[in-house]
Design a protein around this motif. Structure first.
Motif, PDB file in Angstrom:
ATOM      1  N   ALA A 197       0.630  -1.382   0.044  1.00 30.09           N
ATOM      2  CA  ALA A 197       0.069  -0.100   0.137  1.00 30.09           C
ATOM      3  C   ALA A 197       0.672   1.212  -0.022  1.00 30.09           C
ATOM      4  CB  ALA A 197      -1.092   0.210   1.188  1.00 30.09           C
ATOM      5  N   HIS A 198       2.123   1.141  -0.134  1.00 33.30           N
ATOM      6  CA  HIS A 198       3.186   2.312   0.104  1.00 33.30           C
ATOM      7  C   HIS A 198       2.866   3.169   1.135  1.00 33.30           C
ATOM      8  CE1 HIS A 198       2.823   2.123  -4.692  1.00 33.30           C
ATOM      9  NE2 HIS A 198       3.435   0.893  -4.322  1.00 33.30           N
ATOM     10  N   ARG A 199       2.627   2.634   2.297  1.00 32.90           N
ATOM     11  CA  ARG A 199       2.359   3.491   3.645  1.00 32.90           C
ATOM     12  C   ARG A 199       3.877   3.488   4.368  1.00 32.90           C
ATOM     13  NH1 ARG A 199      -1.801   0.195   4.878  1.00 32.90           N
ATOM     14  NH2 ARG A 199      -0.842  -0.654   6.821  1.00 32.90           N
ATOM     15  N   PRO A 200       4.343   4.810   4.090  1.00 31.83           N
ATOM     16  CA  PRO A 200       5.843   4.790   5.125  1.00 31.83           C
ATOM     17  C   PRO A 200       5.658   4.619   6.645  1.00 31.83           C
ATOM     18  CG  PRO A 200       4.904   6.937   4.428  1.00 31.83           C
ATOM     19  CD  PRO A 200       3.977   5.961   3.742  1.00 31.83           C
ATOM     20  N   ARG A 201       6.749   4.018   6.998  1.00 32.49           N
ATOM     21  CA  ARG A 201       6.749   3.686   8.454  1.00 32.49           C
ATOM     22  C   ARG A 201       7.902   4.793   9.231  1.00 32.49           C
ATOM     23  NH1 ARG A 201       6.832  -2.036  11.665  1.00 32.49           N
ATOM     24  NH2 ARG A 201       7.234  -1.089  13.871  1.00 32.49           N
ATOM     25  N   VAL A 202       7.568   5.549  10.244  1.00 33.63           N
ATOM     26  CA  VAL A 202       8.553   6.411  10.999  1.00 33.63           C
ATOM     27  C   VAL A 202       9.752   5.334  11.349  1.00 33.63           C
ATOM     28  CG1 VAL A 202       9.331   7.809  12.546  1.00 33.63           C
ATOM     29  CG2 VAL A 202       7.467   8.361  11.118  1.00 33.63           C
ATOM     30  N   GLY A 203      10.834   5.538  11.074  1.00 38.46           N
ATOM     31  CA  GLY A 203      12.002   4.428  11.432  1.00 38.46           C
ATOM     32  C   GLY A 203      12.418   3.637  10.860  1.00 38.46           C
ATOM     33  N   MET A 204      11.572   3.293   9.656  1.00 41.19           N
ATOM     34  CA  MET A 204      11.793   2.268   8.465  1.00 41.19           C
ATOM     35  C   MET A 204      12.096   3.177   7.287  1.00 41.19           C
ATOM     36  SD  MET A 204      12.066  -0.424  10.058  1.00 41.19           S
ATOM     37  CE  MET A 204      11.862  -1.988   8.745  1.00 41.19           C
ATOM     38  N   GLU A 205      11.033   3.843   6.803  1.00 41.39           N
ATOM     39  CA  GLU A 205      11.506   4.715   5.415  1.00 41.39           C
ATOM     40  C   GLU A 205      11.966   6.129   5.680  1.00 41.39           C
ATOM     41  OE1 GLU A 205       9.882   1.456   4.562  1.00 41.39           O
ATOM     42  OE2 GLU A 205       8.553   2.217   5.850  1.00 41.39           O
ATOM     43  N   THR A 206      12.398   6.065   7.057  1.00 41.00           N
ATOM     44  CA  THR A 206      13.195   7.477   7.490  1.00 41.00           C
ATOM     45  C   THR A 206      14.483   7.202   8.136  1.00 41.00           C
ATOM     46  OG1 THR A 206      11.881   7.598   9.763  1.00 41.00           O
ATOM     47  CG2 THR A 206      10.578   8.372   7.723  1.00 41.00           C
ATOM     48  N   ASP A 207      15.112   8.114   7.915  1.00 44.99           N
ATOM     49  CA  ASP A 207      16.435   8.213   8.792  1.00 44.99           C
ATOM     50  C   ASP A 207      16.301   9.494   9.555  1.00 44.99           C
ATOM     51  OD1 ASP A 207      17.192   9.839   6.673  1.00 44.99           O
ATOM     52  OD2 ASP A 207      18.443   8.765   5.717  1.00 44.99           O
ATOM     53  N   HIS A 208      17.768  10.201  10.152  1.00 48.31           N
ATOM     54  CA  HIS A 208      17.682  11.064  10.815  1.00 48.31           C
ATOM     55  C   HIS A 208      17.654  12.493  10.055  1.00 48.31           C
ATOM     56  CE1 HIS A 208      21.790  10.745   9.101  1.00 48.31           C
ATOM     57  NE2 HIS A 208      22.137  11.881   9.407  1.00 48.31           N
TER      58      HIS A 208
END
Length: 326
Positions: free
Chosen positions: A198-209
């Motif tokens: 579903a292309h749903r980003p998850r903070v900590g996975m699809e994101t870095d600092h």
């Protein structure tokens, strides 16, 4: 591992690793669990996630000043998403939010609740609000979209496009599973596969600092562009009005002949440059999907051509679909 769900003692339960440590990865049949979830049956134990509440007459106007979403007039039972950004506009926390008319309920990534609570406490000043960590009292449970299971009386819920989230008193978690009224338990890996699809980003996975909301497609869903006065707002407005984000999120179809999936953080390169080529991004999440096969999401440089074939990890071939347009 500090938290262990009581449902890990259910037959077939295999513990998760990584950010979902503490709950089951699966209960013996990953693809069967994915199909059940897609069909609207079963439930997912998300009791490792952090739960906070904000109460008091100023709760919504106060939160409105701190988060990226417009919440000052949030209607009771209306679910929304929000972020807490750093002063430079980088994503620090992701919040899943709902208000019951008297209290704001929110959940966040496992282990992140204490840092989030500390930030909220530091910003109370003269506002009439009370914040509390309720993680020890409430366990999050997901009933998938289409589920006809009955919600226990008195349980706060949050309705989303992908299902109904229950803020369940922890003492009821084991009983909910043993009664069987909500269908079979479904592990975190099945939910992750459908989240990636579903292309749903998850903070900590699809994101870095250094991730800004534009890079992972959170403008609109978690960031309201017609409000200001929150930390990091200047960066959000500047990128939206004057430029493009430096990176973009993509969906990847992976070579199905590979035995192992790429790991979070594995490098992404152009296929034409080979496995020793220059790194252009990194894998954020990967899963084996019951219909699509091995899939992933990755964060790559904005100027990577949309039609370019990619290599991930040690050399797994990948075809990309843009989630965030270049």
């Amino acid at each position: 591992m500090s938290y262990v769900s009581p449902l890990l003692s259910l037959p077939g339960a295999v513990p998760s690793e990584g950010p979902d440590e503490g709950v089951a990865a699966h209960y013996g049949d990953l693809f069967k669990e994915q199909r059940a979830l897609a069909d609207g049956t079963g439930f997912v134990d998300l009791s490792h996630r952090g739960v906070l509440t904000v109460s008091g007459p100023d709760r919504l106007t106060w939160l409105h000043l701190l988060v990226t979403q417009h919440v000052s007039e949030l209607e009771p039972r209306h679910a929304t998403e929000a972020l807490v950004l750093t002063a430079n506009g980088h994503i620090e926390h992701g919040l899943s939010v709902v208000d019951d008319g008297e209290t704001v309920w929110l959940h966040t990534e496992p282990g992140g609740q204490q840092a989030l609570l500390g930030y909220l406490e530091s910003m109370k000043f003269f506002y009439r609000v009370e914040t509390a960590d309720r993680t020890e009292d409430y366990a999050l449970v997901l009933l998938p979209a289409g589920s006809i299971a009955t919600v226990p009386d008195g349980v706060m819920t949050r309705e989303t496009s992908y299902g109904r989230e229950l803020f369940l008193p922890r003492e009821q978690l084991r009983d909910l599973a043993e009664r069987g009224e909500h269908g079979p338990p479904i592990g975190a890996l099945a939910l992750e596969a459908l989240r990636i699809e579903a292309h749903r980003p998850r903070v900590g996975m699809e994101t870095d600092h250094r991730t800004i909301p534009h890079e992972v497609g959170l403008i609109g869903s978690a960031v309201h562009l017609q409000k200001g006065c929150y930390r990091g707002q200047e960066t959000v407005a500047r990128v939206h009005n004057l430029g493009k984000p430096p990176r973009r999120l993509v969906f990847l179809h992976l070579d199905g002949s590979e035995v192992t999936l790429p790991a979070h953080g594995d490098p992404v390169r152009l296929a034409s440059d080979g496995p020793e080529g220059r790194q252009l991004g990194f894998v954020t999440s990967a899963a084996r999907h019951y219909e699509l096969g091995p899939v992933a999401m990755a964060l790559v440089k904005r100027n990577v051509a949309v039609e370019a074939d990619l290599l991930v990890g040690g050399g797994t071939a990948a075809a990309q679909e843009p989630i965030v347009q270049p």
